[in-house]
Design a protein around this motif. Structure first.
Motif, mmCIF file in Angstrom:
data_model
loop_
_atom_site.group_PDB
_atom_site.id
_atom_site.type_symbol
_atom_site.label_atom_id
_atom_site.label_comp_id
_atom_site.label_asym_id
_atom_site.label_seq_id
_atom_site.Cartn_x
_atom_site.Cartn_y
_atom_site.Cartn_z
ATOM 1 N N LEU A 1 37.941 59.612 45.994
ATOM 2 C CA LEU A 1 39.311 58.861 45.774
ATOM 3 C C LEU A 1 39.422 58.061 47.575
ATOM 4 N N TRP A 2 38.861 58.645 48.256
ATOM 5 C CA TRP A 2 39.036 58.366 49.493
ATOM 6 C C TRP A 2 37.995 57.087 49.945
ATOM 7 N N ASP A 3 38.691 56.023 50.279
ATOM 8 C CA ASP A 3 37.726 54.760 50.830
ATOM 9 C C ASP A 3 38.564 54.160 51.964
ATOM 10 N N TRP A 4 37.919 54.078 52.987
ATOM 11 C CA TRP A 4 38.498 53.690 54.218
ATOM 12 C C TRP A 4 39.110 52.239 54.130
ATOM 13 N N LYS A 5 38.397 51.404 53.085
ATOM 14 C CA LYS A 5 38.746 50.140 53.052
ATOM 15 C C LYS A 5 40.303 49.648 52.469
ATOM 16 N N SER A 6 40.667 50.953 51.655
ATOM 17 C CA SER A 6 41.829 50.783 51.155
ATOM 18 C C SER A 6 43.004 51.616 51.626
ATOM 19 N N VAL A 7 42.618 52.862 52.361
ATOM 20 C CA VAL A 7 43.565 53.925 52.903
ATOM 21 C C VAL A 7 44.586 53.060 53.912
ATOM 22 N N SER A 8 45.806 53.162 53.714
ATOM 23 C CA SER A 8 46.491 52.654 54.726
ATOM 24 C C SER A 8 47.585 53.612 55.471
ATOM 25 N N VAL A 9 48.004 54.643 54.778
ATOM 26 C CA VAL A 9 48.742 55.881 55.310
ATOM 27 C C VAL A 9 47.977 56.958 55.070
ATOM 28 N N ILE A 10 47.875 57.972 56.171
ATOM 29 C CA ILE A 10 47.303 59.071 55.699
ATOM 30 C C ILE A 10 48.458 60.274 56.254
ATOM 31 N N HIS A 11 48.542 61.384 55.452
ATOM 32 C CA HIS A 11 49.781 61.983 55.224
ATOM 33 C C HIS A 11 49.085 63.446 55.553
ATOM 34 N N TYR A 12 49.498 64.173 56.464
ATOM 35 C CA TYR A 12 49.134 65.534 56.593
ATOM 36 C C TYR A 12 49.968 66.594 56.336
ATOM 37 N N GLN A 13 49.782 66.543 54.869
ATOM 38 C CA GLN A 13 50.678 67.560 54.191
ATOM 39 C C GLN A 13 50.049 69.122 54.388
ATOM 40 N N TYR A 14 50.958 69.867 54.197
ATOM 41 C CA TYR A 14 50.670 71.262 54.794
ATOM 42 C C TYR A 14 50.218 71.408 56.232
#
Ligand code: UDP
Ligand code: MN
Length: 271
Positions: free
Chosen positions: A215-228
């Motif tokens: 599911l991870w694709d740097w072309k579309s990831v806009s926000v990275i959320h460091y949950q936990y």
């Protein structure tokens, strides 16, 4: 002042550090929208100063005036005992009750639309188009399975400030015996049962990196959320599994060595 704002919340020095990376990352997207940091009395001035220096507007906010019984039910040890976290660990500096102060953003009526972003997130490409989504929009809480798409994650959401909404929320929140196991997240999902789904890339949860790498694709990831676990946490139990993401967060936290996103390798890609 703009009619839109990005808003985050910090109630202690740890989350102020998180917000420093978030605010720097937002500025680097080229946005000219206001960035507001709601802060409580739990944050010392020297922890707030870097945020102001980066151009954020600091706004003092109080925790919600919830009842003693409500506060007891949502007190950290009690909440962890009654609704254990089995998928990951919450850092010691996380106080569940503080999360509810997010709802204060509905009081900021000088703004027409707000995009709330947790202090433990970074924005790696411009997301101003989020202001075109209606209230209440949030991305799914996806980090393990497809079934996760049925629930929302409250780390990124689009809201329309309104005192009337705020008052209605307070009444519903602190109803007799009300217990919200995942705090504001459980509450918002109940309060907005017809929530609109944002694309998952607007709130990519760090566990996707190792649980759902396809599911991870740097072309579309806009926000990275460091949950936990948080990227700045000492003795981070999953540091090895999300190492590239921690390195990226550190670059935004310090402002040094921020990479060109198009050069990053997706998880599982041949390196
Ligand atoms: N928060 C805070 N102090 C706390 C707990 C939460 O300032 O003690 C704020 C902060 O913005 C944080 C958000 O509320 O990012 C939600 O908490 P967290 O991100 O730790 O929850 P998770 O994303 O791990 O579920
Ligand atoms: Mn978070």
């Amino acid at each position: 002042m703009t009619r839109h704002a990005y808003v985050t919340l910090v109630t202690n020095a740890d989350y102020a550090l998180g917000a420093t990376a978030l605010v720097r990352s937002l500025k680097l997207t080229g946005t000219t929208t206001d960035i507001v940091v709601l802060h409580t009395g739990g944050v010392a001035d020297d922890a707030l100063r870097p945020l102001a220096a980066l151009g954020a507007r600091l706004e003092r906010a109080e925790l919600l005036p919830t009842s003693e019984a409500f506060n007891e039910r949502h007190q950290r040890a009690r909440l962890h005992a009654n609704a254990p976290f089995t998928k990951g660990n919450k850092p010691a500096f996380h106080t569940p009750l503080d999360n509810f102060a997010k709802l204060r953003l509905w009081q900021l009526e000088r703004y027409e639309k707000i995009v709330f972003i947790d202090a433990d997130a970074i924005v790696i490409r411009n997301v101003d188009r989020l202001f075109g989504y209606p209230e209440f929009s949030a991305a799914p809480n996806v980090y393990e399975t497809l079934a996760d798409f049925h629930r929302l994650n409250s780390g990124v959401f689009v809201a329309k400030p309104s005192r009337a909404t705020f008052e209605a929320m307070l009444a519903r929140l602190d109803a007799p015996d009300a217990f919200w196991p995942r705090t504001d997240q459980t509450f918002l999902q109940a309060f907005f049962p017809d929530w609109h789904g944002l694309p998952v890339f607007f709130n990519m949860l760090q566990y996707v990196w190792f649980n759902l790498p396809e599911l991870w694709d740097w072309k579309s990831v806009s926000v990275i959320h460091y949950q936990y676990e948080k990227p700045w946490e000492a003795n981070h139990p999953r540091a090895d599994r999300v190492k590239p993401l921690i390195e990226l967060w550190r670059a935004y936290a310090t402002g040094e060595g921020i990479p060109d996103i198009s050069t990053l390798a997706n998880p599982g890609a041949a390196r």
